[in-house]
Design a protein around this motif. Structure first.
Motif, short mmCIF file in Angstrom:
data_model
loop_
_atom_site.label_atom_id
_atom_site.label_comp_id
_atom_site.label_asym_id
_atom_site.label_seq_id
_atom_site.Cartn_x
_atom_site.Cartn_y
_atom_site.Cartn_z
N LEU A 76 6.55 -22.75 10.01
CA LEU A 76 6.47 -21.30 10.06
C LEU A 76 5.28 -20.81 9.23
O LEU A 76 5.02 -21.32 8.15
N VAL A 77 4.57 -19.83 9.80
CA VAL A 77 3.44 -19.22 9.10
C VAL A 77 3.78 -17.75 8.90
O VAL A 77 3.97 -17.01 9.86
N LEU A 78 3.87 -17.32 7.63
CA LEU A 78 4.34 -15.98 7.30
C LEU A 78 3.21 -15.14 6.73
O LEU A 78 2.28 -15.66 6.09
N CYS A 79 3.32 -13.85 6.98
CA CYS A 79 2.42 -12.88 6.39
C CYS A 79 3.25 -11.72 5.87
O CYS A 79 4.31 -11.41 6.44
N PHE A 80 2.82 -11.09 4.77
CA PHE A 80 3.59 -10.03 4.12
C PHE A 80 2.84 -8.72 4.19
O PHE A 80 1.60 -8.68 4.16
N THR A 81 3.60 -7.62 4.28
CA THR A 81 3.01 -6.29 4.27
C THR A 81 4.01 -5.30 3.68
O THR A 81 5.23 -5.46 3.82
N GLY A 82 3.46 -4.29 2.98
CA GLY A 82 4.28 -3.19 2.47
C GLY A 82 4.92 -3.45 1.12
O GLY A 82 5.76 -2.64 0.69
N PHE A 83 4.58 -4.52 0.41
CA PHE A 83 5.19 -4.83 -0.88
C PHE A 83 4.30 -4.28 -2.00
O PHE A 83 3.12 -4.64 -2.10
N ARG A 84 4.88 -3.45 -2.83
CA ARG A 84 4.13 -2.84 -3.94
C ARG A 84 4.35 -3.59 -5.25
O ARG A 84 3.48 -3.59 -6.11
N ARG A 85 5.52 -4.18 -5.40
CA ARG A 85 5.81 -4.90 -6.65
C ARG A 85 5.34 -6.34 -6.52
O ARG A 85 5.80 -7.10 -5.66
N LYS A 86 4.43 -6.72 -7.41
CA LYS A 86 3.87 -8.06 -7.36
C LYS A 86 4.93 -9.11 -7.67
O LYS A 86 4.92 -10.20 -7.08
N GLU A 87 5.87 -8.81 -8.59
CA GLU A 87 6.90 -9.78 -8.96
C GLU A 87 7.76 -10.16 -7.75
O GLU A 87 8.08 -11.34 -7.54
N GLU A 88 8.13 -9.17 -6.96
CA GLU A 88 8.95 -9.45 -5.78
C GLU A 88 8.19 -10.30 -4.77
O GLU A 88 8.73 -11.24 -4.18
N LEU A 89 6.92 -9.97 -4.58
CA LEU A 89 6.11 -10.72 -3.62
C LEU A 89 5.94 -12.17 -4.06
O LEU A 89 6.04 -13.09 -3.25
N VAL A 90 5.68 -12.39 -5.37
CA VAL A 90 5.51 -13.75 -5.88
C VAL A 90 6.79 -14.56 -5.70
O VAL A 90 6.76 -15.73 -5.31
N GLN A 106 4.99 0.83 8.49
CA GLN A 106 3.66 1.41 8.63
C GLN A 106 2.61 0.34 8.36
O GLN A 106 2.92 -0.74 7.88
N GLY A 107 1.38 0.65 8.66
CA GLY A 107 0.29 -0.24 8.32
C GLY A 107 -0.28 -0.97 9.52
O GLY A 107 0.34 -1.09 10.58
N GLU A 108 -1.48 -1.49 9.33
CA GLU A 108 -2.19 -2.17 10.40
C GLU A 108 -1.51 -3.47 10.79
O GLU A 108 -1.39 -3.79 11.99
#
Length: 914
Positions: free
Chosen positions: A179-193, A223-225
């Motif tokens: 699986l190849v994942l991409c993330f969008t819409g995350f503002r908190r860096k801790e959650e994304l990490v 939202q977002g590209e």
């Protein structure tokens, strides 16, 4: 041998490389295939290393892991290139390839980091198995750049016989491998990490930028590209909870996070973060759309509420908005609403924005046009006359004008929601029959004097052309898109549901396309003596093959559409979008599918009309009579097949309605003839006064009684709920066992009664079954004649009347007096209660094994001495019980012997009947 590569070791700087480098494609090769690179690399001799599995702390005490470590024999090892860097910087390490080496060293255990120094050696390539990736020892090993795997990886390798995989990051399980994942819409860096780390632990790959290789987009907003591109490409858009839930299942063997059943639980619904309001819809439509909004993750408010994000407008009824919308409010057509549900993702609003019909710009252009055309009334009248002339010419010509290429594209079979639906891409939309796109000829020769025969022939062609267009619309607009592979959000319907709905429509289309082409050639080259009947005779066999399968199962097709529309919102949205297109003419799919059912009778009427206007000396008159006869044969064949199909369906209904109904009732040669509601008048086949239903089949009689208590409902494995069985199976009797049918004479004490004299093959005495008919829909005389006719057919006798015998009720002690009295009902209730109490408190219940032992002992003792008469009776009872216990199928279990207190009377009364 010199080479610019070395084998990775367990030391800190030699075994692991940067993850971004490993994400690139690595080709697996052997040591002999490694080529010498440029002189900018340091040439080193490839060292000989040994591979080893190290079980850390708790992992060393798990028996299954110890066994798995001994089972695994191969390990993947990376080959590292060491590239010289500038002075003062460390050398750069790149992976050249990954090879497999045999594990020769035995596995070892490690309880603490103090033991790490003894294990960390350049001679070994170690793989550390850690139970908990949250444990402090994991952090220590990770900082030391060690290869770390979780127990599921080791267990899976042992079970599948695969090598221990190489990963530049700690790998706990393989539930996201591939699986190849991409993330969008995350503002908190801790959650994304945290999410990225969990994906890496499960074998997934992360991409910063969205591209076609990304398999899933994890979004925290709509939202977002990246979100827009993912919707256009049909990439699944997931909630972050998908990753957390997959991590909870990390220890499950064979679990994959990409499985549809699991993944669909965490897909972002189309209307998440949306607040909708609806304008211009009827109350029923608005209620339906509000319910669908909540089902798809959104909410709704009244029109004009400032909190709304979208205003969905019925563009055909709304001419002007009741208020001035804010800039943040999307005013969209209803196609955006249904399209989002069909795609299972929020569609882009820019394609579906609502535009007022009377905008100021439009009003201005209209007013300027009226000022510059003073003779508008005369021009309008001239235009009206031109349109009238065109309509008259169209009436004369049976051929519609050719469509412009742009018009053909505007009526493309692709959905308007599909961004790939362009004139170039729509060519490959689906497997559309070639004849669907074939256009009629442009020129139409009109006879100097239009005969009545030509007029009917023209009408026949026009109706055939319209019918073919309807079939093409069904195929292009509905069937092909539903069968298309790679649908956004997955298939809308299952293949078996599509087959049930459309059936043989493509085959019917192909046949009628040929008929239409032949009729067209005949009309273009018209001659009064040309045969129209030959065209339908030519394709009569094809009509017999194609029509019965569809017509017979049309009701099932209709029910499937209704059921799927209720249960599957995406199919409901699909119908809403396509049924609103001009090709459908405001008709539903069910209304379009009924056309094949109506077509053949319509053609027969037109051929009859054509025959009336055909001269007797014309050779086509006799041909038309044959064609009409062939169509009637087709319709007769359809009706006969439909009757058989309905009869088979009725048998299934009986099986579902009767609890314990034998499975061998289902047979291809069997059909249901009649159902009769009765009341039992004797002690057989059930208690007197019980409601009994008789199902007469062409070769057997199913006897069932009304259930005393119905519990719950039945849910099939496919999730369909059926009502509980209302009847209880008693006996399935072959009609050959019925020896006589007794018509009981009508008296004051006996009304509407009859009896069956039955001789089961395993019984010596006759059994009398007496009933009273409770329904007046079928006269008793007709019912008895029908029963005797099928009994005679079963036993191959021509004289069915000889099976009926008229008898007095006193001869057989049959009466219907006081059947519905309060005393009779109370007596039956007491009898039922007594039976239940007797069964509940019975202390003489003998197990089957004890019965067999007693039977064996009685047989052995009978060889030594003869038992007394009472013992013989006991042995016979045990023998009959044992034989009944050994019967495997309950379908043809014979009725018990007629009760003893009436056996003498019955045998005396029936001696002269047999």
């Amino acid at each position: 041998m010199a080479d610019s590569s070395v084998l990775a070791t367990a030391t800190g700087t030699a075994s692991l490389v940067d993850s971004s480098i490993f994400d690139s494609k690595v080709t697996e090769t052997s040591k002999e295939n490694l080529c010498t690179e440029s002189t900018s690399y340091v040439d080193e001799e490839m060292p000989q290393v040994q591979t080893r599995v190290v079980l850390v702390q708790e992992a060393g005490s798990r028996e299954e892991l110890l066994k798995a470590a001994k089972t695994v024999k191969i390990m993947e090892v990376p080959v590292i290139k060491i590239k010289e860097s500038c002075p003062g910087k460390s050398d750069e390490k790149l992976i050249k390839s990954v090879i497999t080496l045999e594990i020769k060293a035995p596995c070892v255990k490690m309880d603490s980091m103090e033991e790490f120094g003894g294990l960390d050696s350049p001679e070994f390539e170690n793989v550390f198995v850690v139970m908990d990736f949250q444990d402090p020892i994991f952090d220590d090993l990770y900082k030391a750049d060690c290869r770390i795997i979780g127990p599921p990886v080791l267990l899976n390798c042992a079970r599948m016989g695969e090598p221990v995989p190489f990963s530049c990051r700690p790998l706990y399980c393989a539930s996201m491998v591939g699986l190849v994942l991409c993330f969008t819409g995350f503002r908190r860096k801790e959650e994304l990490v945290k999410l990225v780390t969990l994906v890496h632990h499960m074998g997934g790959v992360i991409r910063k930028d969205f591209n076609s290789r990304v398999t899933h987009l994890v979004a925290n907003c709509t939202q977002g590209e990246k979100f827009r591109v993912a919707v256009s490409l049909g990439t699944p858009i997931m909630k972050p909870e998908w990753i957390y839930k997959a991590w909870e299942k990390r220890n499950e063997q064979d679990f994959c996070a990409a499985v549809d059943d699991f993944r669909n639980e965490f897909k972002i619904p189309p209307f998440q973060d949306c607040i909708l309001s609806f304008l211009g819809f009827s109350d029923d439509e608005r209620t339906n759309m509000e319910e669908m909004t909540e089902m798809q993750g959104g909410s709704y408010l009244a029109v004009g509420d400032e909190r709304c994000t979208h205003l969905v407008v019925e563009e055909n009824t709304v001419k002007d908005l009741p208020f001035e919308p804010s800039k943040k409010l999307y005013v969209v057509k209803q196609e955006w609403f249904w399209g989002s549900i069909q795609m299972d993702a929020r569609a882009g609003e820019s394609m579906y924005l609502y535009e007022k019909a009377n905008t100021p710009e439009l009003k201005k252009s209209v007013s300027l046009l009226s000022l510059s055309t003073p003779n508008s009334n005369r021009k309008r009248r001239r235009l009206k006359e031109t349109l009238a002339q065109l309509s008259r010419e169209t009436d004369l010509s049976p051929f519609p004008p050719r469509k412009r290429p742009s018009a053909e594209h505007s009526l493309s079979i692709g959905s308007l929601l599909d961004i790939s639906n362009t004139p170039e891409s729509s060519i490959n939309y689906g497997e559309t029959p070639k004849s669907c796109t074939k256009s009629s000829r442009n020129s139409t020769p009109v006879p100097p004097k239009q005969s009545a025969r030509w007029q009917v022939a023209k009408e026949l062609y026009q109706t055939e052309s319209n019918y073919v267009n309807i079939l093409a619309t069904i195929i292009q607009l509905f069937q092909v898109p539903l069968e298309e592979e790679g649908q956004r959000g997955g298939p809308i319907l299952a293949p078996e549901e599509i087959k049930t709905i459309f059936g043989s429509i493509p085959d019917i289309f192909d046949v009628h396309m040929k008929i239409k082409d032949d009729l067209e050639d005949l009309i273009v080259n018209w001659d009064e003596n040309k045969s129209i009947g030959d065209i339908f005779l030519k394709y009569s066999k094809d009509l017999v093959k194609t029509y019965p399968p569809f017509v017979n199962f049309f009701e099932m097709s209709k029910e499937t559409i209704i059921k799927c529309e209720k249960q599957k919102p995406r199919f409901h949205a699909f119908l809403k979008i396509n049924q609103a297109k001009p090709e459908c003419g405001r008709q539903s799919l069910v209304e379009l599918l009924i056309r094949p059912v109506q077509r053949l009778p319509s053609v027969a009427l037109l051929l009859n009309d054509l025959k009336k206007h055909t001269a007797d000396e014309n050779p086509d008159k006799s041909t038309l009579e044959k064609a009409i006869g062939s169509l009637k044969e087709v319709m007769t064949h359809i009706n006969e097949d439909k009757r058989k199909t309905e009869a088979q369906k009725q048998i299934f209904d009986v099986v579902y309605e009767v609890d314990g109904c034998p499975a061998n009732l289902l047979s291809s040669h069997r059909s249901l003839v009649q159902r009769v509601e009765t009341v039992s008048l004797g002690e057989q086949p059930c208690d007197r006064g019980e409601q009994v239903t008789l199902f007469l089949f062409n070769d057997c009689l199913e006897i069932a009684r009304k259930r005393h208590k119905v519990i719950g409902t039945f849910r099939s494995p496919h999730g369909h709920t059926r009502p509980p069985a209302s009847l209880k199976h008693i006996h399935l009797m072959p009609l050959s066992q019925i020896k006589k049918v007794l018509d009981i004479r009508e008296t004051e004490d006996c009304r509407n009664a009859f009896a069956l004299l039955v001789r089961p093959p395993t019984e010596q005495a006759n059994v009398l079954l007496s009933f009273q008919m409770t329904s007046d829909e079928l006269p008793k005389e007709n019912w008895l004649k029908m029963l005797c006719r099928h009994v005679a057919n079963t036993i191959c006798k021509a004289d069915a009347e000889n099976l009926i015998y008229t008898a007095d009720p006193e001869s057989f002690e049959v009466n219907t007096k006081d059947m519905d009295s309060t005393l009779s009902r109370a007596s039956r209730a007491i009898k039922k209660t007594s039976k239940k109490v007797t069964r509940a408190f019975s202390f003489s219940k003998t197990p089957k094994r004890a019965l067999r032992l007693a039977l064996m002992s009685s047989h052995s003792s009978s060889e030594a001495r003869s038992p007394p008469s009472s013992d013989k009776h006991a042995v016979s009872r045990l023998s009959s019980t044992s034989s009944l216990a050994g019967i495997s199928s309950p379908s043809l279990v014979s009725l018990p012997s007629f009760f003893e207190r009436r056996s003498h009377t019955l045998s005396r009364s029936t001696t002269h009947l047999i």
